[in-house]
Scaffold this motif. Structure first.
Motif, PDB file in Angstrom:
ATOM      1  N   ALA A 126       0.861  -1.118  -0.333  1.00 25.31           N
ATOM      2  CA  ALA A 126      -0.171   0.235  -0.020  1.00 25.31           C
ATOM      3  C   ALA A 126       0.930   1.392  -0.357  1.00 25.31           C
ATOM      4  O   ALA A 126       0.450   2.439  -0.215  1.00 25.31           O
ATOM      5  CB  ALA A 126      -1.085   0.094   0.914  1.00 25.31           C
TER       6      ALA A 126
ATOM      7  N   LEU B   3      -0.100   8.693 -11.511  1.00 21.12           N
ATOM      8  CA  LEU B   3      -1.641   8.528 -10.493  1.00 21.12           C
ATOM      9  C   LEU B   3      -2.228   8.362  -9.821  1.00 21.12           C
ATOM     10  O   LEU B   3      -1.761   8.578  -8.511  1.00 21.12           O
ATOM     11  CB  LEU B   3      -2.794   6.486 -11.219  1.00 21.12           C
ATOM     12  N   ASP B   4      -3.739   8.627  -9.637  1.00 22.07           N
ATOM     13  CA  ASP B   4      -3.658   9.572  -8.321  1.00 22.07           C
ATOM     14  C   ASP B   4      -3.988   7.760  -7.225  1.00 22.07           C
ATOM     15  O   ASP B   4      -4.117   6.871  -7.923  1.00 22.07           O
ATOM     16  CB  ASP B   4      -5.280  10.005  -7.918  1.00 22.07           C
ATOM     17  N   ARG B   5      -3.515   8.138  -6.047  1.00 21.92           N
ATOM     18  CA  ARG B   5      -3.793   6.860  -4.857  1.00 21.92           C
ATOM     19  C   ARG B   5      -4.808   6.498  -5.217  1.00 21.92           C
ATOM     20  O   ARG B   5      -5.602   7.392  -4.178  1.00 21.92           O
ATOM     21  CB  ARG B   5      -2.924   7.647  -3.727  1.00 21.92           C
ATOM     22  N   ASN B   6      -5.253   5.029  -5.363  1.00 19.26           N
ATOM     23  CA  ASN B   6      -6.485   4.774  -4.679  1.00 19.26           C
ATOM     24  C   ASN B   6      -6.084   3.407  -3.281  1.00 19.26           C
ATOM     25  O   ASN B   6      -4.934   3.299  -2.838  1.00 19.26           O
ATOM     26  CB  ASN B   6      -6.987   3.871  -5.388  1.00 19.26           C
ATOM     27  N   PRO B   7      -7.061   3.018  -2.219  1.00 13.36           N
ATOM     28  CA  PRO B   7      -5.989   2.322  -0.865  1.00 13.36           C
ATOM     29  C   PRO B   7      -5.873   1.075  -1.669  1.00 13.36           C
ATOM     30  O   PRO B   7      -6.551   0.518  -2.934  1.00 13.36           O
ATOM     31  CB  PRO B   7      -7.833   2.382  -0.125  1.00 13.36           C
ATOM     32  N   ILE B   8      -5.294   0.255  -1.321  1.00 12.35           N
ATOM     33  CA  ILE B   8      -4.706  -1.078  -1.877  1.00 12.35           C
ATOM     34  C   ILE B   8      -5.294  -2.020  -0.613  1.00 12.35           C
ATOM     35  O   ILE B   8      -5.320  -2.086  -0.063  1.00 12.35           O
ATOM     36  CB  ILE B   8      -3.184  -0.804  -2.352  1.00 12.35           C
ATOM     37  N   ASP B   9      -6.319  -2.729  -1.369  1.00 12.89           N
ATOM     38  CA  ASP B   9      -6.680  -4.086  -0.353  1.00 12.89           C
ATOM     39  C   ASP B   9      -5.030  -5.275  -0.442  1.00 12.89           C
ATOM     40  O   ASP B   9      -5.619  -6.001  -1.879  1.00 12.89           O
ATOM     41  CB  ASP B   9      -8.231  -4.673  -0.325  1.00 12.89           C
TER      42      ASP B   9
END
Length: 71
Positions: free
Chosen positions: A13, A20-26
């Motif tokens: 994460a 890119l815009d950061r998105n949450p990483i599962d």
């Protein structure tokens, strides 16, 4: 054909992100996707070789160097 792979780091994460815009990483989803990727490599006919884990390196799952080896 040999495919080099490495396990998903628990620090994924916090990987490098430039364009890119950061998105949450599962992490659980990332691990599942990586398992499917490794399976696809094997199904394609690659011999899958696991590199040592590098849990402190978030980007270490991305083995990107290409090599052509001839005897």
């Amino acid at each position: 054909m040999i495919a080099l792979v490495r396990a998903v780091s628990p620090e994924l994460a916090s990987c490098e992100l430039t364009h890119l815009d950061r998105n949450p990483i599962d992490p659980a989803v990332a691990i599942m996707q990586h398992e499917e990727y490794v399976e696809a490599l094997a199904d394609f006919g690659c011999t899958v070789r696991w590199l040592p884990a590098a849990p402190s390196l978030p980007d270490s799952v991305f083995v990107e160097d290409t090599a052509v080896v001839l005897d």
